[in-house]
Write an enzyme that holds these catalytic residues in place. Structure first.
Site, short mmCIF file in Angstrom:
data_model
loop_
_atom_site.label_atom_id
_atom_site.label_comp_id
_atom_site.label_asym_id
_atom_site.label_seq_id
_atom_site.Cartn_x
_atom_site.Cartn_y
_atom_site.Cartn_z
N SER A 495 0.84 -1.19 0.00
CA SER A 495 0.00 0.00 0.00
C SER A 495 0.89 1.25 0.00
CB SER A 495 -0.97 -0.04 1.19
OG SER A 495 -2.01 0.88 1.01
N ASP A 580 -8.62 -5.08 -6.10
CA ASP A 580 -8.22 -3.98 -5.23
C ASP A 580 -8.65 -2.68 -5.88
OD1 ASP A 580 -7.06 -2.13 -3.59
OD2 ASP A 580 -5.01 -2.89 -3.78
N HIS A 612 -7.28 -5.63 -1.58
CA HIS A 612 -6.06 -4.98 -1.08
C HIS A 612 -5.27 -5.94 -0.19
CE1 HIS A 612 -3.83 -1.29 -0.87
NE2 HIS A 612 -3.92 -1.17 0.43
#
Length: 635
Positions: A495, A580, A612
């Site tokens: 991320s 995602d 994610h």
């Protein structure tokens, strides 16, 4: 005494040598413990254990009860029989539920019923997809019904025709809609905005629905940031978590209480406190909460001051190199909590409120850990380039020998405002990394809560600035140690951590030999054009890419990693989830294609059915194998 010390040390080394180093297969066999609640008679803790079933590619879950006084856990067939049903009103006359209601016609088959096989979707505003699902025109709504003799009557929607979600999307649950203690009102959390307005705002409010009149009242209208997690004391007072700033999802999270219609902030006076969760004390005079501090998550208490002018007293109840991740309930002078650390997965404990001592209640993974060699963690403080003090965790391999040299991993955290604490992850597992022979460095760089609001906010609108230098400062500081092999260093993360890896790839000046980036942000402009929560992009970048007169925004977009691909020269593994929608697929694709076109050794690990995160057991197994095989091949 010296002989005794040598003997004890030798015995400890023999035990360590007899134990196995943690590996991915063993990690995925551990039971994942989570509390369900306290039994009606207040005598037992009800919990569940989920274990990956690799062959079936699913999680197997069992439920148990263990006496609070201590003893052997007993498997349950139906835990609901032992628990209070908080969906039933305190007076027993009503019951709550949540159901999806079709409000907006966006699916082709809803717009054109005669074309029932069309897959078309038609949108006229944003929020057309969120996290890992496309919007289908349905909204989760709260319903209540009369309840008698175990049966519900006709249900009534308390949000009729409203294009709003309760529970909240994507992670809300039963905690988002609760009964008032007098059973006359339903209190619920929602963001009463739709479409594009929804996608650019964090203004979530707490509403009160009166059963008798059908009137809904906004209890938090004056606050423009998040208002979430309402909870009543046994005496009838309501508390909740509140952020002040609209659009800033990582603002200071404070614990507030409503007294006679007035909101009192119990934690606002302490700049270090950023509350993650809370519960009322049984006597209603204080509240217990969890907040990060000094690289850990601990339990605190604060007294409810009412409308007096006295300063709330905040006390830290738990201390140690571990995380308390949740508070389940208070029983007498103890709290039932979940505790974990870098070397041990979560188990449930009793925390003595007065002494801070911890007594373990569940022992799901004790036998497994008897055969797993522990790792040592060390807290260090380093000085950054701008003369700030930054904390970092260092995790050492089992049997660490300071006279040897070790390959070293710099871990880059996501968020960007998620704390690096003693958390135990089943994917980014620091014990597992160290057990493969790596030293792991985990900086609490700018953006981390627990070190004051200024430090926490410093990452926003400066992604490519001091926070990246913090990572370089961290690896440079630890690399002064003789046991760090400077020729074998890697940076890894997901991320915002994946973005950090992409950014470091363009400026590391030969510090790292390899990189791993999972669901990282590569192209800021494309990210703004495809991500789901636009308030995040607007706040973190300071604006949008087309705002040419917005200096903060232009500076942010200039820091996009794709602008520095010409400086990439290091092998990189790129991981991407196909579902995602927070960091969509083009981010990973763009980075991989850039690396390939630059002739850089690279690999693209794609999970078309993951969001994610990586949740399916077989995918998780592949993730771990690819992660370590890449490090073995390139580091």
């Amino acid at each position: 005494m010296r002989k005794l010390f040598i003997l004890l040390f030798a015995c400890a080394m023999l035990k360590t040598n007899a134990q196995q180093h943690l590996n991915p297969e063993t990690l995925l066999k551990l039971g994942r413990v989570s509390a369900i609640g306290i039994s009606k008679d207040q005598q037992s803790l009800i919990y569940k254990v989920s274990t990956p079933n690799i062959a079936e590619n699913k999680m197997d879950t069992k439920e148990y009860a263990v006496p609070l006084s201590g003893g052997v856990a007993k498997e349950l067939n139906n835990s609901a029989e032992l628990l209070e049903n908080n969906r039933i009103a305190p007076n027993g006359q009503y019951i709550l539920s949540s159901e999806e209601v079709l409000i907006k016609k966006v699916m082709g088959k809803d717009l054109y019923p005669e074309l029932d096989k069309t897959s078309a979707q038609v949108y006229t505003s944003l929020n057309y997809r969120h996290w890992d699902k496309w919007f289908d025109g349905r909204f989760s709504h709260v319903f209540f019904a009369s309840y008698a003799n175990g049966k519900a009557g006709e249900k009534k929607d308390i949000m009729p025709d409203e294009p709003f979600f309760c529970p909240q999307q994507p992670f809300g649950g039963d905690e988002d809609f609760i009964w008032s203690p007098d059973s006359k009102k339903i209190v619920y959390v929602t963001k009463k905005k739709f479409g594009t307005d929804y996608a650019v705002s964090t203004n979530t409010d707490i509403y009160e629905y009166d059963i008798a009149t059908g009137i809904t009242k906004n209890l938090t209208e004056s606050n423009k940031g998040y208002d979430v997690a309402p909870a009543f004391s046994k005496q009838g007072k309501m508390a909740w978590l509140q952020m002040k700033t609209e659009g800033y999802e990582a603002d200071k999270n404070d614990l507030v209480v409503m007294t006679n219609g007035t909101t009192v902030n119990l934690t606002g006076h302490n700049d270090q406190i950023n509350v993650s969760s809370f519960t009322w004390s049984n006597d209603g005079k204080s509240l217990f909460f969890i907040a990060p501090i000094n690289g850990t998550e601990q339990v605190f208490s604060v007294n409810d001051i009412g409308l007096t002018r006295m300063l709330p007293r905040i006390q830290q109840l738990s201390k140690g190199d571990f995380d308390i991740t949740s508070i389940i309930a208070q029983t007498g002078e103890t709290l039932i909590v979940a505790k974990e650390d870098i070397s041990r997965a979560s188990e449930l404990y009793q925390l003595n409120i007065k002494t801070g001592s911890l007594t373990q209640l569940t022992h799901v993974n004790d036998a497994a850990y008897e055969n797993i060699a522990p790792v040592k963690t060390e807290r260090r403080w380093v000085t950054t380039a701008d003369n700030k003090k930054m904390m970092l965790w260092v995790v050492y391999p089992p049997g660490f020998d300071p006279s040897k040299k070790y390959p070293t991993l710099l871990y880059c955290q996501g968020g960007p405002q998620s704390a690096t604490t003693q958390f135990y992850s089943y994917r980014w597992n620091f014990q597992l990394m160290a057990s493969q022979g790596y030293i792991v460095v985990i900086p609490s760089r700018r953006g981390m809560p627990g070190f004051g609001t200024e430090w926490n906010a410093a990452v926003s609108k400066d992604w490519g600035g001091k926070v990246i230098q913090d990572y370089l400062d961290a690896i440079d500081a630890i690399s002064k140690e003789p046991f760090v092999d400077k020729d074998r260093r890697a940076a890894v993360g997901a991320s915002f951590g994946g973005y950090s890896v992409f950014a470091l790839a363009g400026c590391h000046q030969k510090r790292f030999k390899t990189f791993i980036a999972h669901d990282g942000v590569f192209d800021f402009t494309a990210m703004t054009g495809t991500t789901d929560e636009l308030w995040f992009e607007q706040w973190e970048k300071g604006g949008y890419y087309w705002e040419k007169d917005n200096k903060a925004a232009q500076r942010s977009y200039a820091a996009s990693p794709l602008n520095f691909v010409a400086s990439w020269d290091t092998p990189i593994l790129i991981v991407q989830g196909g579902k995602d929608y927070r960091v969509p697929i083009e981010q990973g694709q763009g980075a991989f294609q850039a690396a390939q076109l630059r002739g850089i050794k690279s690999k693209f690990l794609f999970f078309p059915d993951e969001n994610h995160w990586v949740l399916k057991p077989q995918n998780a197994t592949v993730w771990q194998r690819e992660f370590f095989s890449w490090l073995k091949a390139t580091l």
